[in-house]
Every structure is written in C-alpha cells, then in structure tokens.
Design an enzyme around this catalytic site. Structure first.
Site, PDB file in Angstrom:
ATOM      1  CG  HIS A  34      -0.252   0.309   2.517  1.00 47.61           C
ATOM      2  ND1 HIS A  34      -0.184   1.576   3.043  1.00 47.61           N
ATOM      3  CD2 HIS A  34       0.391  -0.495   3.403  1.00 47.61           C
ATOM      4  CE1 HIS A  34       0.481   1.540   4.188  1.00 47.61           C
ATOM      5  NE2 HIS A  34       0.838   0.297   4.430  1.00 47.61           N
ATOM      6  CB  CYS A  35       1.121   4.259  -1.752  1.00 45.35           C
ATOM      7  SG  CYS A  35      -0.436   4.569  -2.602  1.00 45.35           S
ATOM      8  CB  ALA A  36      -0.058   8.209   0.967  1.00 47.56           C
ATOM      9  NE  ARG A  95      -3.086   5.914  -5.990  1.00 46.55           N
ATOM     10  CZ  ARG A  95      -2.678   6.265  -7.187  1.00 46.55           C
ATOM     11  NH1 ARG A  95      -2.567   5.365  -8.116  1.00 46.55           N
ATOM     12  NH2 ARG A  95      -2.393   7.510  -7.469  1.00 46.55           N
TER      13      ARG A  95
END
Length: 625
Positions: A30-32, A34
């Site tokens: 995951h990112c910030a 998504r």
C-alpha cells in the site's frame, strides 16, 4: 475481534472474491492512499463490484497492479487486515518480479517514485523550515533578539543541509531501490559533491577554472555534480547493477576485498566520462525546457502545465517531477512548478465539491466526495480523482479547465516555492514570500476551488439533461424489446414452484423454472456475461445485456459436494453466447451422494420497468419484457 476489524475483514474478503481469489494474488502492498494488489490474471477482476465495496473510493488497474483507493490513514488499517488474510505481505522492491505486465515507461516511473519515497520527508522538513526562516529573517524582533536570532539561524542551517547533500542522498536511495548495497551508493554520491572538485554552481562565472584530466585521450572536467539529481538517479542504478554483478561473479575468498572496490572505482570512471556528461545534458534539457515553456510561452505555458498536471497523476508520470523540481531548486533557487501543481490539485477538489452539490442526496457520493476533498486540502488528490472525478468524467474535465485558468493567475502573480513535495494547505509553508507570495497563494487556491466547483456544476447540468433524454429513449426501446430464455439443459421443465427446495419454490429468489435433467450439460439461455461462479462450481450467475441477472443452480444442497463431479467451462467476467456450454456435472455422482439433481434457472434481478413470465408450453421458457 472489534467492530472495525470485522468490517475490514469483510471488505478484504469482498476484494479477494472480486479479484479471482487468493490464488490470483501475487503480492500486496500500500501507499499513502491506495491498497496495491499485484494480480496474476487481470481478466478475473470484477472492477464494477470492487467500485461498490464499502469504503472504496475508486479503483484503477495499472499494468498487473490493481490500485484500490481508500484514502490516507484508512488504507493502513485495511492493509493490515488484508495482508494478514492473504499472508503475502508487502511486495518486493524488485519490480521485475511483481510488475512484469507494466511497460518500460511505467517501470521507470514507478522506480523513480520509489527512490523519492524516503527522501520527500526530509525535503518537506527542510522546505517548511526554509519558508519559516524566510519570514522570520525579515522580522526586526528576530534580528535584535539574541535567542530568536539563534533559533532562526539554526533553523536556516537545518533547512539548507538536505539540498547540499541531495545528490548523495538520491544516489543512496536509488542504489537501495535497484538492489545494490546502499552504502556504496552513499560513497559514490559523496564523490559527486566532493569538495576537491570545482563546484558546479560556479559554471559560467569568473571563478570557473576546473582541473582537466587526460584519460585515454578524453578530456575530463573535474567538476562536481551539485544539484545533479538526474545524474544521481542514473548512478544509483549503475552502482546497484555493478554491485550485483561483482557479487555474483567474484569468488567468495576475495569478494569482500574486490567487489566493493571495483563497484566504486568503475562507477567513478563512468560518472566523469559517460553518465555525468549525459545526465547533466539531460537535466539541462528537461529543466530549461520547462523553464523555456514557462518563460517564453508566458501564461500559455503555465496554463498548459497546470491543466494537464493531474492527468499525469492518473498515469503515474507525476512522480518524475520530483527530480525536475529538485533540479530547479538546486539551479535557480525557486520552484515554479509547485504552485502550478498545487492549483491543479485544488481545482480538482473544487470539481469534487461541484459533483457533491449535484448529488447531495446520494449517500454513496457524500461518503466518497467529502473525505476526498479533505484529502485534497492536504495535498492528496487520488481519492477525489479515482473516486469521483475520473469515474464520472465531466468533473475531471471541469477540474482541468479550472486549473488551466488558475495557471494563468499563477503566471501573472509570479508565484513560486522554496521546496517541493507539499501542496494545498501544507504547501503554504514552502511558498516563496516574494511578490506577495502568501496572499497570491491563497487567492490562486480560492480561484481554483471556485472555478472547479462552478464549471463542474454547469457541466453536470448539461450532462444530466442529456442523460435524462437518453434514459427516456432507452426506456422506450426497452419496453418494446423482449428477452426470451431458452432451456439450459435436457430434461423435464417445470415452474420453479414445483422445486423440492422451499427457498426456490417460494420464489423468494426470483421467478423461473426447475429442470429434472436427463443430461448434466448446462448451456447459456441467452447472450450474457458471467457475473460469478460459486467456488464449489455448482452455481453461477449471468448478467444479460439489459441488466437482468440470472441464477443457475445445479442440484439441491450440492454445495456439500465441494465441487466433486462438477466442471466449469467459463470464467467470471467473460462474455458467453446463447447455447455456449457453461458447466457440466455428473448426474449419477450427485444422486449417489444422496442429493437431488434438480437444476434451477431463475431471474434473480430484473431490469427496471420489466417483468418476468414463465411459458412452459413454449420453446422459450422464460420471457423478460
């Protein structure tokens, strides 16, 4: 297990079911904003269902990576539950393993993004401090008060440090990203800004008098690479490549002695002979190309950049601008792109609010649009872009038009920034105070929000009128069109009320027929798409062109057979034609297991303004009209 954990577990299971099951998931991270899932077979993804999962603000497929938008903070909590269910954890840094379906440009952009992930916090900290010290330095109180002056002086020192060593930090991070030993990247990065070299910032000045080496007939200028972000990126890749190569081919007995030495020395030669000159030229081309556009095309250049910047966010290309911004700061002392990116983002926020105003009674829209706009205020546009604007198209166009107009204001206000990595509200802290920068920053963002809102509302009214006209036409056409379903298998066809299963015969699940089969082959009754296949293969769902949904259920309580004796010949999401073989089951095995072979065909959901009738005396046993 808490309420939230149960909710997130349910959401995770819904996602897994709609991406083709656990076996179709290669990795997840995951990112910030998504949840990012690398998929083995993207044809098995049901994007429509995923968009409708609780708390999901949008979804997009990039290569073989499915990106599901949840928003900042929430994605971390869902990821923890999701990864515990999949048991896969974060994906490796080796993008070749997890992004094999991405094209070369996507891979490059993704890798550059990864390099800057660790660096951006330091850039943000420095930029915010730079903005604060820029304001405080003009204060007479700070200048005349020893304590305040000391604090401001230390803050000023802290704000400039990262920019001095930025090539070294980038080379370190790039080497790590591309699989080499980061410490070797740090060493080569230090060579790039070694104090014995002529400072790159002195090029073109009277003090520019570099040492010249003669190597194999090549004239090598011993000039440093201060601000050489692109060179540092290239060198990080080269250091990692050489390090992995030497670690592989050099015998273990002398590996510790030779491998790092050869990596650093050959990297240094390549730095001054090939990579450095090439990277410096490329850097100048990109940087001065953008400067040329913004200077020579005037407000047109600003307008075009602002109008298209959020399109880059959709493609992922916006990450490469980190390197360009860093180079602009290093070479000119100001970042003209940051305010343009900020107004582009805030204009999309205005469009999101416009769409919310148009659909305020829609709970789903409110649940997505409101938090998405809040995310935009803090510099994150993905929830709004993927959850609202791109999904409904005209808000995205409205936001781009608003950004284009606002970009013109940025040009005439001569707005710039002292750092990068922060936009919207956080971006205020790194705004260049010159030319009434703070006031113009506020005005530009208010203009972007208002224009985005107004243009989206106007577009929405036009779109709504057109949609209503088309809907009337569609309803007129659909009311005159009938869909007639043919038998799905050989055997005696009866009204579903004759089924031995009380759930089916009560018509709770829909009207239809029950067949007492003489053959186990099941065929499609009409052209349709396969909406789902039950894991035990005894049931599947079809969706007709008019939106009606069918359920085919083979046998009574045959779910207990766990798929034994059942074979499916279609896949979820695929189109099937009338008469295509869907599945086959062994009638004898079903009966011997103690279950009825009765097969049910139901219209589980009917399209709007249509009804279902059963016609046992005709070849077309069910009519939807």
């Amino acid at each position: 297990m808490g309420i939230k954990d149960k909710q997130y577990k349910h959401i995770s299971n819904e996602i897994i079911n709609n991406v083709g099951g656990l076996d179709n998931i290669q990795s997840n991270t995951h990112c910030a904003t998504r949840l990012r899932i690398t998929i083995k077979d993207t044809d098995k993804i049901n994007m429509e269902n995923i968009q409708d999962i609780e708390l999901v603000k949008g979804a997009v497929l990039s290569g073989d990576q499915l990106q599901i938008i949840f928003g900042a903070g929430l994605v971390n909590e869902i990821y923890n539950v999701f990864s515990s269910i999949t048991g896969l954890g974060s994906q490796s840094n080796d993008s070749e393993k997890t992004n094999s379906k991405q094209n070369p440009i996507q891979k490059v952009i993704k890798s550059i993004s990864d390099v800057f992930v660790e660096i951006i916090p330091a850039i943000l900290a420095a930029a915010i401090l730079m903005g604060l010290t820029g304001m405080l330095s003009k204060s007479s109180f700070v200048l005349n008060n020893d304590f305040a002056y000391a604090i401001n002086r230390l803050a000023s020192l802290a704000s400039t440090a990262i920019f001095i060593i930025l090539p070294m930090v980038v080379c370190y991070s790039a080497t790590k990203r591309y699989g080499g030993r980061p410490i070797l990247g740090l060493v080569v990065g230090a060579i790039m800004i070694d104090s014995s070299l002529t400072n790159a910032y002195s090029i073109g000045s009277a003090n520019y008098n570099p040492e010249i080496l003669n190597l194999f007939g090549l004239k090598i200028l011993m000039v440093g690479f201060q601000g050489g972000i692109i060179v540092a990126l290239l060198m990080g890749f080269i250091v990692a490549t050489l390090d992995k190569y030497f670690e592989k081919v050099i015998p273990d007995v002398i590996k510790l002695l030779l491998s790092p030495m050869l990596t650093v020395f050959i990297s240094t030669i390549l730095l001054f002979t090939i990579v450095g000159p090439f990277g410096r030229s490329l850097s100048y081309f990109i940087t001065y190309g953008l400067l040329w556009m913004t200077k020579n095309l005037g407000f047109v250049g600003y307008a075009v950049f602002a109008g298209l910047q959020q399109i880059l966010v959709i493609t992922g290309l916006h990450h490469i601008l980190n390197a360009v911004e860093a180079t602009l700061l290093a070479e000119t002392g100001r970042n003209i792109l940051n305010p343009l990116m900020s107004v582009a983002l805030i204009a999309q926020g205005g469009a999101t609010l416009g769409y919310l105003a148009l659909n305020f009674k829609n709970k789903k829209v409110k649940d997505v649009a409101a938090p998405s706009f809040i995310s935009i205020l803090f510099g994150i546009s993905e929830p709004a872009i993927f959850g609202i604007n791109l999904r409904y198209k005209f808000p995205l166009i409205a936001g781009c038009i608003a950004a284009t107009i606002t970009g013109v204001y940025v040009y005439f206000a001569d707005l710039s920034a002292l750092g990068f990595g922060a936009t919207a509200i956080p971006g205020f802290a790194i705004t260049n105070p010159a030319n009434n920068g703070y006031l113009n920053y506020i005005i530009a963002h208010l203009l972007g929000v208002i224009l985005g809102f107004v243009i989206c509302v106007v577009f929405g009214k036009i779109y709504s009128n057109k949609e209503n006209t088309n809907k009337i036409k569609e309803e007129t056409i659909s009311s005159t069109n009938e869909i007639r379903l043919s038998p799905i298998m050989e055997g005696e066809v009866l009204d579903v009320k004759e089924c031995s299963d009380p759930v089916f015969n009560s018509e709770t699940m829909g009207k239809g027929v029950v067949i007492k089969p003489t053959s186990g082959k099941v065929f499609s009754p009409e052209n349709a798409s396969v909406e789902f296949i039950f894991p035990t293969k005894h049931a599947l769902g079809l969706k007709l062109d008019d939106g009606s949904k069918l359920l085919i259920h083979c046998g009574i309580n045959t779910v207990n057979m766990n798929g034994e004796g059942f074979n499916v010949y279609v896949e979820e999401g695929k189109k099937v034609n009338k008469g295509d073989l869907l599945l086959e089951f062994d009638l004898e095995k079903v009966v011997n297991a103690g279950y009825s072979s009765e097969t049910v065909l139901l219209v589980a959901e009917v399209a709007e303004n249509k009804s279902v009738s059963v016609n046992l005396e005709k070849d077309n046993i069910i009519t939807i009209k």
